[in-house]
Design an enzyme around this catalytic site. Structure first.
Site, mmCIF file in Angstrom:
data_model
loop_
_atom_site.group_PDB
_atom_site.id
_atom_site.type_symbol
_atom_site.label_atom_id
_atom_site.label_comp_id
_atom_site.label_asym_id
_atom_site.label_seq_id
_atom_site.Cartn_x
_atom_site.Cartn_y
_atom_site.Cartn_z
ATOM 1 N N THR A 188 49.194 -11.665 -29.417
ATOM 2 C CA THR A 188 48.052 -11.177 -30.183
ATOM 3 C C THR A 188 47.403 -12.325 -30.954
ATOM 4 O OG1 THR A 188 48.931 -8.969 -30.415
ATOM 5 C CG2 THR A 188 47.589 -9.740 -32.242
ATOM 6 N N ARG A 243 48.423 4.214 -26.073
ATOM 7 C CA ARG A 243 49.122 3.676 -27.248
ATOM 8 C C ARG A 243 48.204 2.732 -28.025
ATOM 9 N NH1 ARG A 243 50.477 -1.734 -29.219
ATOM 10 N NH2 ARG A 243 52.322 -1.541 -30.509
ATOM 11 N N GLY A 265 48.302 0.059 -31.344
ATOM 12 C CA GLY A 265 49.215 -0.644 -32.253
ATOM 13 C C GLY A 265 48.606 -0.864 -33.616
ATOM 14 N N ASP A 266 49.148 -1.835 -34.318
ATOM 15 C CA ASP A 266 48.716 -2.125 -35.683
ATOM 16 C C ASP A 266 47.421 -2.929 -35.752
ATOM 17 O OD1 ASP A 266 50.206 -4.269 -34.474
ATOM 18 O OD2 ASP A 266 50.180 -5.293 -36.399
ATOM 19 N N THR A 323 50.856 -10.149 -36.473
ATOM 20 C CA THR A 323 51.276 -10.067 -35.075
ATOM 21 C C THR A 323 52.753 -9.712 -35.027
ATOM 22 O OG1 THR A 323 51.642 -11.270 -33.017
ATOM 23 C CG2 THR A 323 51.614 -12.594 -35.027
ATOM 24 N N THR A 342 55.839 -6.508 -33.701
ATOM 25 C CA THR A 342 56.131 -5.151 -33.239
ATOM 26 C C THR A 342 55.239 -4.172 -34.004
ATOM 27 O OG1 THR A 342 57.941 -5.220 -34.822
ATOM 28 C CG2 THR A 342 58.503 -5.610 -32.540
HETATM 29 N N1 ASP Z 1 51.039 -6.239 -32.861
HETATM 30 C C1 ASP Z 1 50.615 -6.083 -31.501
HETATM 31 C C2 ASP Z 1 50.729 -4.641 -31.090
HETATM 32 O O1 ASP Z 1 51.711 -4.014 -31.433
HETATM 33 C C3 ASP Z 1 51.416 -6.893 -30.542
HETATM 34 C C4 ASP Z 1 51.498 -8.361 -30.839
HETATM 35 O O2 ASP Z 1 51.335 -8.785 -31.972
HETATM 36 O O3 ASP Z 1 51.717 -9.127 -29.901
HETATM 37 O O4 ASP Z 1 49.875 -4.153 -30.392
#
Ligand code: ASP
Length: 324
Positions: free
Chosen positions: A191, A219, A221-222, A242, A244
């Site tokens: 990311t 899905r 993410g954050d 960046t 999980t």
């Molecule tokens: N935080 C990102 C997500 O969960 C993934 C990442 O940082 O690589 O979509």
């Protein structure tokens, strides 16, 4: 007048010296330095923090080394679904898109949402239709393909878990309590994000991602969520994260840093370190973030082996780093 500052990241994870060839390492350093340099030029020319983070993230999206835009990871159905967000520290204005499949630069769609809609977050087909109306460039699905990401997906396809793109050693979901053996030792990408402080003392942040390899369609993410993977307020800090994503969402990680500064009187460094090294690990959160305050203090903490990162102050040469 403030000395402008720009910082960027390209993902955090199991990035070790032994896993990156000297050529790959050089490629990452060069890409990070070029992108910081471009954003510095913009800021030094009087550009705004908002424009600088947008431009830095646009360049990171176009670079195949990183998991955003061209080079994004694959969903469990072998497609790409992209998320991005941008926020201005002046007035907390924000725009974001999630689950978009045909927008070349999701960060530009996020900017369009911020300036030209009454909303903060648009998803899926609604976001795509809006972006197109606003003249944001669209592409076919092949545009996002890279051989490295495709191979990475082929290795984990059919398995129940998801894989942090740049972190082969860990599955993002707690369904799998134990860490898995490295599935993807060769490709560690991630990311992207940027934070900036401009001459006028204003902060901004932006984050963009393809998410995590083999994620379930739909899905999110954050990264596109204000307060989780992206946040900016002139009175506290600009943050891009960046890692999980589910853990960053559950802890409201980016906003938690701002809240610790505002309510507990923590410095930027204290607040960011508490979130990365104390709060996130409680829920299995692995990753890192870049955080910058209006005084130009900058911190780039991560609880993984490495994080692609770089920054530039004024017209000083960009500083780039990968490992701890
Ligand atoms: N935080 C990102 C997500 O969960 C993934 C990442 O940082 O690589 O979509």
């Amino acid at each position: 007048m403030n000395t402008p500052v720009i910082a960027i990241h390209g993902g955090a994870g199991t990035i070790t010296r032994s896993s990156l060839s000297a050529e790959d390492e050089a490629r990452y350093h060069a890409a990070l330095a070029d992108i910081v340099g471009a954003a510095q030029a913009l800021l030094n020319g009087g550009g705004s923090a908002l424009d600088a983070v947008t431009e830095a993230v646009r360049l990171l999206e176009d670079c195949p080394l990183f998991n955003a835009g061209h080079g994004a990871v694959y969903t469990s159905q072998g497609r790409h679904e992209l998320d991005a967000c941008v926020m201005s520290g002046i007035d907390l204005a924000a725009g974001a898109v999630a689950c978009v499949t045909n927008i070349r630069n999701p960060v530009l769609a996020a900017r369009a949402v911020m300036h030209h809609s009454q909303h903060v977050l648009l998803v899926g087909q609604g976001a795509e239709a809006f972006a197109q109306q606003q003249g944001v460039a669209t592409v076919g699905p092949d545009y996002f393909h890279t051989d490295a990401r495709h191979e990475q997906w082929l290795r984990v396809r059919g398995q129940a878990g998801t894989v942090l793109d740049h972190d082969a050693a860990s599955f993002a979901f707690a369904q799998q309590q134990q860490e898995q053996a490295p599935i993807d030792p060769d490709h560690k990408f991630g990311t992207v994000g940027a934070v900036a402080l401009d001459r006028f003392g204003n902060l901004a942040a932006a984050t963009s991602t393809g998410g995590i390899t083999n994620k379930q369609p739909g899905r999110v993410g954050d990264s596109p969520l204000i307060g989780a993977g992206c946040y900016a307020s002139n009175s506290t800090a600009a943050i891009s994260a960046t890692g999980t994503g589910e853990a960053f969402m559950r802890t409201n990680a980016a906003y938690d840093i701002a809240a610790r500064m505002a309510y507990a009187g923590d410095t930027l460094e204290q607040a960011a370190h508490k979130v990365v090294f104390k709060l996130l690990p409680v829920v299995g959160g692995r990753g890192g973030l870049i955080a910058l305050d209006a005084q130009g203090n900058l911190t780039l903490p991560f609880n993984t082996e490495g994080m692609y990162r770089a920054y530039g102050r004024g017209d000083a040469a960009p500083v780039t780093a990968i490992y701890a």
